[in-house]
Design an enzyme around this catalytic site. Structure first.
Site, mmCIF file in Angstrom:
data_model
loop_
_atom_site.group_PDB
_atom_site.id
_atom_site.type_symbol
_atom_site.label_atom_id
_atom_site.label_comp_id
_atom_site.label_asym_id
_atom_site.label_seq_id
_atom_site.Cartn_x
_atom_site.Cartn_y
_atom_site.Cartn_z
ATOM 1 N N TYR A 256 0.823 -1.218 0.000
ATOM 2 C CA TYR A 256 0.000 0.000 0.000
ATOM 3 C C TYR A 256 0.855 1.266 0.000
ATOM 4 O O TYR A 256 0.874 2.047 -0.973
ATOM 5 C CB TYR A 256 -0.934 -0.048 1.204
ATOM 6 N N GLY B 96 1.952 -8.003 -0.863
ATOM 7 C CA GLY B 96 1.787 -6.972 -1.881
ATOM 8 C C GLY B 96 1.132 -7.512 -3.136
ATOM 9 O O GLY B 96 0.790 -8.700 -3.234
ATOM 10 N N ARG C 112 6.121 -7.295 8.111
ATOM 11 C CA ARG C 112 4.836 -7.802 8.594
ATOM 12 C C ARG C 112 4.292 -6.744 9.549
ATOM 13 O O ARG C 112 5.032 -6.174 10.340
ATOM 14 C CB ARG C 112 5.013 -9.127 9.331
ATOM 15 N N TYR D 234 5.220 -6.579 17.161
ATOM 16 C CA TYR D 234 5.315 -5.732 15.975
ATOM 17 C C TYR D 234 6.065 -4.444 16.294
ATOM 18 O O TYR D 234 7.065 -4.101 15.653
ATOM 19 C CB TYR D 234 3.923 -5.418 15.426
ATOM 20 N N PHE E 270 1.062 6.437 12.787
ATOM 21 C CA PHE E 270 0.033 5.479 13.196
ATOM 22 C C PHE E 270 -0.759 4.984 11.995
ATOM 23 O O PHE E 270 -0.324 4.100 11.292
ATOM 24 C CB PHE E 270 -0.901 6.109 14.235
#
Length: 317
Positions: free
Chosen positions: A11, A36, A74, A139, A167
């Protein structure tokens, strides 16, 4: 400049690749296409399919690259809690392989797509770059570890790096928009309901200490985010690692997002209150004062523009 964009079929990476091409740069996209899409790679960019661990050295070696923009990662918080080893391997492990490939090839500039999740639950808002980093999930922890590695490669090997922490990204850039196999972001999920996917928007908690009782989060248009990456590329200084937050400074509540989606789509999107989720802070908003002062960047597109562009993209598909 000749630029390598890792994760350029995703994205944000695809939008930044398009903006780089429009600015006259030569772009090579390195992506394993695990999340992707090949058709998201902009026309004019060359796609190399592969992982950073297996392919970065070959791509960068002797090919005259000037810099790297690193998006490959990820990025699902829930998945990172269930599979922490995957996140340390893919995010940190492959980033270290990339940095080693850069060192060997003599490529000294990198812009890294980091995250404000490195801060964890903030003590105050808006969040500043000097605030403590206490990520609450693998993450965020893996991204923070990459930031640390970048600082070390700058100190020891003269690499110049800029980490951009943000964010929630929203909106679209023409035919390039958000289409994740597992969608966890609020705006696309609300718009899918508006499109007729059924169900209702769940607002987790309506008794937070915010103006309307729902959580407040920071949103940034993907095009504004792309502009920040181009500015950061110009600001990379060999031997120096810098961190910039990208944020609105104010944020939008869940209820506000739903209402704007109703206005843009002209549809009565059902919404219901659900119990709070454990660990959800009331407000997560980042300050972008530092990057505004240093590089002249500030967000230009508001929430309505983000939703409008995302809705146009969704209907086009």
């Amino acid at each position: 400049m000749k630029l390598l964009v890792t994760g350029g079929a995703g994205y944000v990476g695809s939008v930044v690749s398009a903006l780089l091409l429009e600015a006259g740069h030569e772009v090579v996209v390195l992506d394993d296409l695990s999340t992707g899409h090949e058709d998201a790679v902009p026309e004019g960019a060359r796609l190399v399919r592969g992982t950073l661990r297996d392919t970065a050295s070959e791509v960068l070696g002797g090919a005259g690259f000037d810099a790297v923009l690193h998006f490959a990662a990820r990025s699902l918080v829930g998945e990172s809690v269930e599979k922490p080893g995957l996140y340390w391997d893919k995010n940190l492990g492959e980033s270290l392989a990339l940095l080693e490939a850069m060192r060997v090839a003599g490529v000294h500039r990198i812009v890294f797509s980091s995250t404000a999740a490195t801060y964890g639950e903030p003590e105050s808002t808006p969040i500043l770059e000097t605030d403590p980093t206490r990520p609450t999930n693998p993450y965020g922890a893996s991204k923070l570890a990459i930031d640390t590695a970048l600082a070390e490669y700058a100190r020891l090997h003269g690499i110049g790096g800029v980490s951009l922490r943000y964010f929630n990204v929203a909106g679209a850039y023409g035919r390039l928009g958000e289409r994740h196999a597992v969608e966890t972001h609020l705006i696309p999920n609300v718009l899918k309901i508006a499109q007729g996917d059924g169900g209702a928007v769940k607002m987790f908690g309506d008794d937070y200490p915010t103006p309307d009782g729902t959580c407040v989060r920071d949103y940034i248009h993907v095009t504004d985010l792309g502009r920040a990456h181009l500015l950061a590329l110009e600001a990379c200084e060999p031997g120096r690692h810098e961190i910039f937050n990208l944020g609105s400074g104010t944020g939008s509540s869940v209820r506000e997002v739903v209402e704007v989606c109703r206005e843009v789509t002209g549809r009565d999107i059902p919404a219901e209150t659900a119990p709070r989720r454990a660990g959800d802070p009331a407000v997560l908003v980042a300050s972008s004062d530092r990057i505004q002062a240093r590089l002249g960047w500030k967000p230009e597109r508001d929430l309505r523009t983000m939703v409008d562009d995302a809705w146009t993209f969704l209907r086009s598909r």
